[in-house]
Design an enzyme around this catalytic site. Structure first.
Site, PDB file in Angstrom:
ATOM      1  N   GLY A 154     -11.009  11.020  45.189  1.00 48.49           N
ATOM      2  CA  GLY A 154      -9.990  10.760  46.199  1.00 48.49           C
ATOM      3  C   GLY A 154      -8.668  10.324  45.587  1.00 48.49           C
ATOM      4  O   GLY A 154      -8.586   9.925  44.427  1.00 48.49           O
ATOM      5  N   GLU A 161     -20.686  17.755  51.567  1.00 49.59           N
ATOM      6  CA  GLU A 161     -19.895  17.188  52.658  1.00 49.59           C
ATOM      7  C   GLU A 161     -18.838  18.180  53.150  1.00 49.59           C
ATOM      8  O   GLU A 161     -18.512  19.159  52.501  1.00 49.59           O
ATOM      9  CB  GLU A 161     -19.203  15.906  52.199  1.00 49.59           C
ATOM     10  CG  GLU A 161     -20.125  14.732  52.016  1.00 49.59           C
ATOM     11  CD  GLU A 161     -19.376  13.417  51.840  1.00 49.59           C
ATOM     12  OE1 GLU A 161     -20.039  12.379  51.857  1.00 49.59           O
ATOM     13  OE2 GLU A 161     -18.139  13.420  51.696  1.00 49.59           O
ATOM     14  N   ASP A 162     -18.319  17.845  54.342  1.00 47.44           N
ATOM     15  CA  ASP A 162     -17.161  18.549  54.921  1.00 47.44           C
ATOM     16  C   ASP A 162     -17.401  20.045  55.058  1.00 47.44           C
ATOM     17  O   ASP A 162     -16.587  20.875  54.634  1.00 47.44           O
ATOM     18  CB  ASP A 162     -15.905  18.261  54.097  1.00 47.44           C
ATOM     19  CG  ASP A 162     -15.523  16.791  54.139  1.00 47.44           C
ATOM     20  OD1 ASP A 162     -15.561  16.207  55.231  1.00 47.44           O
ATOM     21  OD2 ASP A 162     -15.196  16.229  53.095  1.00 47.44           O
ATOM     22  N   ILE A 182     -18.844  13.985  43.427  1.00 47.09           N
ATOM     23  CA  ILE A 182     -17.788  14.914  43.025  1.00 47.09           C
ATOM     24  C   ILE A 182     -16.609  14.699  43.963  1.00 47.09           C
ATOM     25  O   ILE A 182     -16.738  14.863  45.181  1.00 47.09           O
ATOM     26  CB  ILE A 182     -18.276  16.367  43.104  1.00 47.09           C
ATOM     27  CG1 ILE A 182     -19.500  16.574  42.203  1.00 47.09           C
ATOM     28  CG2 ILE A 182     -17.169  17.334  42.719  1.00 47.09           C
ATOM     29  CD1 ILE A 182     -20.164  17.930  42.381  1.00 47.09           C
ATOM     30  N   ASP A 205     -18.090  15.884  47.426  1.00 52.74           N
ATOM     31  CA  ASP A 205     -16.938  15.641  48.292  1.00 52.74           C
ATOM     32  C   ASP A 205     -15.678  16.051  47.523  1.00 52.74           C
ATOM     33  O   ASP A 205     -14.676  15.353  47.532  1.00 52.74           O
ATOM     34  CB  ASP A 205     -16.880  14.162  48.689  1.00 52.74           C
ATOM     35  CG  ASP A 205     -15.815  13.876  49.743  1.00 52.74           C
ATOM     36  OD1 ASP A 205     -15.367  14.829  50.415  1.00 52.74           O
ATOM     37  OD2 ASP A 205     -15.409  12.705  49.883  1.00 52.74           O
ATOM     38  N   HIS A 262     -13.940  21.289  48.382  1.00 53.43           N
ATOM     39  CA  HIS A 262     -14.388  21.917  49.630  1.00 53.43           C
ATOM     40  C   HIS A 262     -14.182  23.430  49.633  1.00 53.43           C
ATOM     41  O   HIS A 262     -14.422  24.082  50.664  1.00 53.43           O
ATOM     42  CB  HIS A 262     -13.719  21.303  50.868  1.00 53.43           C
ATOM     43  CG  HIS A 262     -13.811  19.820  50.936  1.00 53.43           C
ATOM     44  ND1 HIS A 262     -14.965  19.141  50.648  1.00 53.43           N
ATOM     45  CD2 HIS A 262     -12.879  18.878  51.243  1.00 53.43           C
ATOM     46  CE1 HIS A 262     -14.758  17.840  50.781  1.00 53.43           C
ATOM     47  NE2 HIS A 262     -13.498  17.657  51.129  1.00 53.43           N
TER      48      HIS A 262
END
Length: 389
Positions: free
Chosen positions: A201, A298-299, A198, A270, A273
Site C-alpha cells: 500500500g 483479494e479485490d 503481496i 492484494d 489486481h
C-alpha cells in the site's frame, strides 16, 4: 544475530519446556531479548486516546541481572527507553523468561505469575491524606498500567477492530473481508505462522501503507509477517515484519523469494489486481503454501475491468482472475471427470481441497485432493429406471 532472528528464535523456544526459554535467553543474550520483548509490548499496547503521559518503570530480571525500561504511555501510543525513572508512579517487575513465554507463547501457556507491581504514587507526599486528590492522580496511572498489562495478557482482539486500528481497508471502508478471514484463520492465530501479503500500500510513497502488515502482526501474535511490493517499503520493517521489493509478475523472483522466506501458512494477494499478475503469482506461489494453509486473492471485482486485464462480458475466460478461479471448482472433481487421466491432472487439481468465494475475495485451502472417484458400479450414463411401484 538480527532482531528478526532473535524474535523467531524466541517464538520457536516457547513451544518447548520452560527451561528451553531460559536457555534461549542465555544463548541470545538478555539485553537483545529484553529489547525485543519491550518492542513487542510497545506495538501491542493500545492506551486510551485521552490518556496523558504516564511513565511506568518496567524491570526485567534474568539471573542476577536487572534490565530497566521506562515505558511512557499516552494517547499517542507507547514508547520505551532503557533506564530508570525513580519518580515513576508505578513499578512493574517480571522474570524475563516468563515474560517471553507470556508474550510469544501459545495462549494457553501464558505465564504472568512472576509479575510484581509496586504503586509508588504519593509515597513521598507530606501533609494530611487527601483521598480525593490521590484518586484523581491514580486514575491515569491505572489506565496506563491496564494498557501495558493488556499487551502482555491480551484478550484476543477482533480482526475487524485491528483493521480499523491500523488503518487498512479490509474492513469498515471499501471492503468487508475481515469476518471471512477470521472464520478461516482463527485456528492458526495461536501458531507461529508465516504470512506473505503481496501489496503493502501507499504506492511509491515509502512511508505510506503497511496497515495490513501491522494488522496481521497483531492478530497472529506469534507470526512472522512478510510484505512484497514493487516499491521500496523498507520504512515499515520492524520486529516480526519484513518487507521485500519485487515484481509479483516475475516468476523467477517469486520462486527465489519463496525459497528464502517460505514456505508460508498464508499468502494474501492484494497487489496490482491485474489478472495476468494475479495468475502468475498464484501459479508460482501455491506450491510454497504449506498443506493446511491458505492462498487468498483479494479485490476480485477488478477481474471485470478491461483496464486490469479483465472482461465484463467473457465471464468464464481463464485469463481473468475470476474465470481462472472458477476452473478450480472443476479441479476439485478431477477424479470424477470421465476421460480425464488423473495422472495428467494439474497441480491445482491435486493440491486444492476447497475454494470459498465471497464478494470481492476468494479463499483457497491448500490440501491433498485425493479422495478417489465414485465406485465404478455407479453408472456414468444415467441412472437405471426405477421399478414400477
Amino acid at each position: 544475530m538480527t532482531e528478526q532472528e532473535t524474535v523467531e528464535a524466541l517464538i520457536l523456544a516457547v513451544g518447548g519446556r520452560p527451561d528451553d526459554v531460559r536457555a534461549a535467553v542465555d544463548r541470545l543474550g538478555a539485553g537483545p531479548v529484553a529489547e525485543a520483548v519491550v518492542a513487542e509490548l510497545r506495538f501491542r499496547a493500545a492506551p486510551p486516546a485521552d490518556l496523558p503521559e504516564v511513565n511506568v518503570q518496567l524491570d526485567l530480571v534474568h539471573g542476577d541481572r536487572t534490565l530497566g525500561f521506562v515505558v511512557t504511555l499516552s494517547g499517542k501510543g507507547a514508547t520505551a527507553d532503557a533506564g530508570q525513572d525513580p519518580d515513576a508512579p508505578m513499578w512493574v517487575s517480571y522474570e524475563l523468561a516468563d515474560l517471553v513465554r507470556a508474550v510469544y507463547g501459545p495462549s494457553g501457556g501464558r505465564a504472568g505469575h512472576t509479575r510484581r507491581v509496586e504503586l509508588r504514587l504519593g509515597r513521598d507526599e507530606s501533609g494530611p491524606p487527601n483521598p480525593k486528590a490521590y484518586l484523581v492522580k491514580l486514575e491515569p496511572v491505572s489506565r496506563a498500567v491496564h494498557a501495558l498489562f493488556g499487551a502482555v495478557d491480551p484478550a484476543e482482539p477482533d480482526l475487524g477492530d485491528l483493521a480499523v486500528r491500523y488503518a487498512t481497508d479490509k474492513w469498515g471502508g471499501l471492503h468487508w473481508f475481515t469476518p471471512h478471514y477470521q472464520r478461516h484463520f482463527s485456528e492458526l492465530r495461536d501458531e507461529p505462522v508465516r504470512l506473505l501479503e503481496i501489496g503493502i500500500g501507499g504506492y511509491e510513497q515509502p512511508h505510506l501503507g503497511g496497515g495490513s502488515l501491522r494488522t496481521w502482526k497483531r492478530y497472529f501474535r506469534r507470526g512472522l509477517i512478510y510484505g512484497l511490493d514493487i516499491f521500496d517499503k523498507s520504512a515499515h520493517d520492524e520486529p516480526r515484519i519484513t518487507t521485500l521489493r519485487g515484481d509479483q509478475s516475475d516468476p523467477a523472483y517469486l520462486r527465489e523469494m519463496a525459497e528464502r522466506y517460505g514456505p508460508f501458512d498464508i499468502i494474501v494477494d492484494d497487489g496490482s489486481h491485474i489478472s495476468g499478475h494475479v495468475l502468475v503469482s498464484l501459479r508460482t506461489l501455491l506450491p510454497y503454501v504449506r498443506p493446511g494453509g491458505y492462498y487468498v486473492v483479494e479485490d476480485l471485482m477488478f477481474s471485470y475491468f478491461q483496464g486490469f486485464g479483465g472482461s465484463p462480458t467473457d465471464l468464464n475466460s481463464p485469463d481473468t482472475s475470476v474465470g481462472f478461479l472458477k476452473t478450480l471448482a472443476d479441479g476439485l472433481h478431477y477424479e470424477d471427470r470421465p476421460g480425464l487421466d488423473p495422472a495428467q491432472a494439474r497441480y491445482f487439481d491435486r493440491h486444492i481441497g476447497a475454494v470459498h468465494f465471497y464478494r470481492g475475495v476468494a479463499v483457497i485451502e491448500k490440501s491433498a485432493n485425493a479422495e478417489g472417484s465414485l465406485p465404478p458400479w455407479i453408472p456414468r450414463s444415467g441412472m437405471p429406471p426405477r421399478p414400477a411401484q
